[in-house]
Design a protein around this motif. Sequence first.
Motif, PDB file in Angstrom:
ATOM      1  N   GLU A  29      -5.744  -1.702   5.805  1.00 13.34           N
ATOM      2  CA  GLU A  29      -6.258  -3.035   6.154  1.00 13.34           C
ATOM      3  C   GLU A  29      -5.202  -3.900   6.831  1.00 13.34           C
ATOM      4  O   GLU A  29      -5.049  -5.087   6.525  1.00 13.34           O
ATOM      5  CB  GLU A  29      -6.831  -3.722   4.908  1.00 13.34           C
ATOM      6  CG  GLU A  29      -8.019  -2.961   4.308  1.00 13.34           C
ATOM      7  CD  GLU A  29      -8.666  -3.686   3.141  1.00 13.34           C
ATOM      8  OE1 GLU A  29      -7.951  -4.371   2.385  1.00 13.34           O
ATOM      9  OE2 GLU A  29      -9.900  -3.564   3.005  1.00 13.34           O
TER      10      GLU A  29
ATOM     11  N   LEU B 272      -5.797  -2.046  -4.974  1.00 15.41           N
ATOM     12  CA  LEU B 272      -6.653  -1.475  -6.012  1.00 15.41           C
ATOM     13  C   LEU B 272      -7.977  -0.987  -5.436  1.00 15.41           C
ATOM     14  O   LEU B 272      -8.470   0.090  -5.806  1.00 15.41           O
ATOM     15  CB  LEU B 272      -6.891  -2.512  -7.110  1.00 15.41           C
ATOM     16  CG  LEU B 272      -5.652  -2.915  -7.926  1.00 15.41           C
ATOM     17  CD1 LEU B 272      -5.997  -4.012  -8.921  1.00 15.41           C
ATOM     18  CD2 LEU B 272      -5.047  -1.712  -8.639  1.00 15.41           C
ATOM     19  N   GLU B 273      -8.552  -1.775  -4.523  1.00 14.63           N
ATOM     20  CA  GLU B 273      -9.827  -1.372  -3.943  1.00 14.63           C
ATOM     21  C   GLU B 273      -9.697  -0.111  -3.096  1.00 14.63           C
ATOM     22  O   GLU B 273     -10.625   0.707  -3.048  1.00 14.63           O
ATOM     23  CB  GLU B 273     -10.402  -2.519  -3.100  1.00 14.63           C
ATOM     24  CG  GLU B 273     -10.909  -3.690  -3.932  1.00 14.63           C
ATOM     25  CD  GLU B 273     -11.462  -4.815  -3.078  1.00 14.63           C
ATOM     26  OE1 GLU B 273     -11.188  -4.816  -1.852  1.00 14.63           O
ATOM     27  OE2 GLU B 273     -12.156  -5.695  -3.622  1.00 14.63           O
ATOM     28  N   LYS B 274      -8.566   0.047  -2.443  1.00 16.46           N
ATOM     29  CA  LYS B 274      -8.327   1.246  -1.637  1.00 16.46           C
ATOM     30  C   LYS B 274      -7.847   2.420  -2.493  1.00 16.46           C
ATOM     31  O   LYS B 274      -7.652   3.522  -1.966  1.00 16.46           O
ATOM     32  CB  LYS B 274      -7.280   0.940  -0.557  1.00 16.46           C
ATOM     33  CG  LYS B 274      -7.800   0.127   0.615  1.00 16.46           C
ATOM     34  CD  LYS B 274      -8.617   1.012   1.549  1.00 16.46           C
ATOM     35  CE  LYS B 274      -9.036   0.274   2.799  1.00 16.46           C
ATOM     36  NZ  LYS B 274      -9.821   1.137   3.709  1.00 16.46           N
ATOM     37  N   ARG B 275      -7.620   2.148  -3.770  1.00 17.96           N
ATOM     38  CA  ARG B 275      -7.117   3.167  -4.695  1.00 17.96           C
ATOM     39  C   ARG B 275      -5.843   3.812  -4.161  1.00 17.96           C
ATOM     40  O   ARG B 275      -5.670   5.033  -4.167  1.00 17.96           O
ATOM     41  CB  ARG B 275      -8.193   4.234  -4.953  1.00 17.96           C
ATOM     42  CG  ARG B 275      -9.448   3.657  -5.593  1.00 17.96           C
ATOM     43  CD  ARG B 275     -10.473   4.735  -5.898  1.00 17.96           C
ATOM     44  NE  ARG B 275     -11.655   4.156  -6.552  1.00 17.96           N
ATOM     45  CZ  ARG B 275     -12.710   4.858  -6.933  1.00 17.96           C
ATOM     46  NH1 ARG B 275     -12.749   6.170  -6.721  1.00 17.96           N
ATOM     47  NH2 ARG B 275     -13.747   4.275  -7.515  1.00 17.96           N
TER      48      ARG B 275
ATOM     49  N   HIS C 201       0.834  -1.210   0.000  1.00 17.46           N
ATOM     50  CA  HIS C 201       0.000   0.000   0.000  1.00 17.46           C
ATOM     51  C   HIS C 201       0.868   1.260   0.000  1.00 17.46           C
ATOM     52  O   HIS C 201       0.618   2.202  -0.772  1.00 17.46           O
ATOM     53  CB  HIS C 201      -0.923   0.014   1.215  1.00 17.46           C
ATOM     54  CG  HIS C 201      -2.202  -0.730   1.011  1.00 17.46           C
ATOM     55  ND1 HIS C 201      -3.324  -0.147   0.458  1.00 17.46           N
ATOM     56  CD2 HIS C 201      -2.546  -2.016   1.291  1.00 17.46           C
ATOM     57  CE1 HIS C 201      -4.302  -1.042   0.400  1.00 17.46           C
ATOM     58  NE2 HIS C 201      -3.862  -2.190   0.900  1.00 17.46           N
TER      59      HIS C 201
ATOM     60  N   LYS D 159      -5.397  -6.872  -4.844  1.00 18.80           N
ATOM     61  CA  LYS D 159      -6.812  -6.497  -4.814  1.00 18.80           C
ATOM     62  C   LYS D 159      -7.062  -5.418  -3.774  1.00 18.80           C
ATOM     63  O   LYS D 159      -7.793  -4.437  -4.030  1.00 18.80           O
ATOM     64  CB  LYS D 159      -7.666  -7.733  -4.521  1.00 18.80           C
ATOM     65  CG  LYS D 159      -9.161  -7.449  -4.470  1.00 18.80           C
ATOM     66  CD  LYS D 159      -9.943  -8.715  -4.139  1.00 18.80           C
ATOM     67  CE  LYS D 159     -11.440  -8.419  -4.045  1.00 18.80           C
ATOM     68  NZ  LYS D 159     -12.219  -9.630  -3.644  1.00 18.80           N
ATOM     69  N   SER D 160      -6.472  -5.560  -2.586  1.00 18.22           N
ATOM     70  CA  SER D 160      -6.653  -4.573  -1.525  1.00 18.22           C
ATOM     71  C   SER D 160      -6.125  -3.202  -1.947  1.00 18.22           C
ATOM     72  O   SER D 160      -6.766  -2.169  -1.729  1.00 18.22           O
ATOM     73  CB  SER D 160      -5.931  -5.035  -0.249  1.00 18.22           C
ATOM     74  OG  SER D 160      -5.978  -4.051   0.757  1.00 18.22           O
TER      75      SER D 160
END
Length: 428
Positions: A348, A49-52, A19, A46-47
């Motif tokens: 996360e 990308l989802e958190k941008r 991140h 995935k995390s």
Amino acid sequence: MKKNVLIIGAGGVAQVVAHKAAMNNDVLGDIHIASRNVDKCHAIVKSVLEKRSLKTPGVLQAHELNALDVEATKALITRTRAGIVINVGSAFLNMSVLAACMETGAAYIDTAIHEDPKKICEAPPWYGNYEWKHRAECERRGVTAILGAGFDPGVVNAYAALAQDQYFDTIDSIDIIDVNAGSHGRYFATNFDPEINFREFTGQVWTWQDRRWTANTMFEVKRTDDLPVVGQQTTYLTGHDEIHSLSANLDVPNIRFWMGFGEHYINVFTVLKNLGLLSEQPVRTAEGVEVVPLKVVKAVLPDPASLAPGYTGKTCIGNLVKGQKDGEDREVFIYNICDHAENYAEVEAQAISYTAGVPPVAAAMLIARGEWDAKRMVNVEELPPRPFLDLIGAMGLPTRIRDAQGDRDLSFTDEEVPSLARRVAGGR
């Protein structure tokens, strides 16, 4: 200028590293994540990308890798054009990953000392048993290798260097205090890899006292301190990575590490140890199956990364430094406070992973910028502490100081740090 980062490992710390690297991909370039468990790598992608978290559009890829295989690691470094490798996998991988970096020219960063799976609590100095044997080769090849660039070791090493340069003329003692005052809500769990966690505490406790290595048993010596935010906390003397480099690189007669443990943890740990379930040596069951007790315990405990969603409370990690300045006795506590829930909301991950994962990304950024591209093997205290502490502060790990003048954010002015200019990446 080095760019493109290969992250080795896919646990809670790797989650944070990915991140934070994504948040700074304008400096770091492409980001690749590799582990034997490629599904965990994909979950981290995935995390992110989802958190941008990506600051700018760029490469973010997962790879399957057995990092004990030096040739496979070299091939992945070459294929990804990685200029910087952040090793946050098991401490058993260090020497293999370091070898791959030395042979490809990639910069190497880790967060813990190498461990031999068959040995527990080796005699000091731990870095001298493994990593430091390759210092000459790193320098000959011009390879940057930054050892122990997590929080402890890592940030606390920078705290020690800063204390020596800025706040003291002579230092009598450095007591590194690590307290997790949070709660994960499980009956029993460890905050990072159970195998590594338990191995730290099952042998002798080695600390640097009166300029020599001193042995104690775990939970034999304890202290109680009134710490900022988390209040009265009891901690226990234990051995730890940073003691082994600080005792060699700083002229300080007493360097100790203290970690907080609750009574429940101590009781469960003691039962497991007394039953032989923390042994790293294989045993054979009545059915003829050979197992390693410690690995069985690891298999039945919660994955540390799974603790993050429900974690509450805070951590406090810092250096209590005592000595003299301008002929007067002085005491300072340089520290950080981290919040489990805030860290989870951001990346996360819980605070133990967060404090370990932010610093190696800061180190990578300083290498990319050239400020920490030492072109040799170093521990964090051998590098300029100011840019590192400034950067991790901006990234979510602000430093505070408590002394006779009060408790405040650590701030630097040109007048305060005249001696810091002498610390450069090429030497002290």
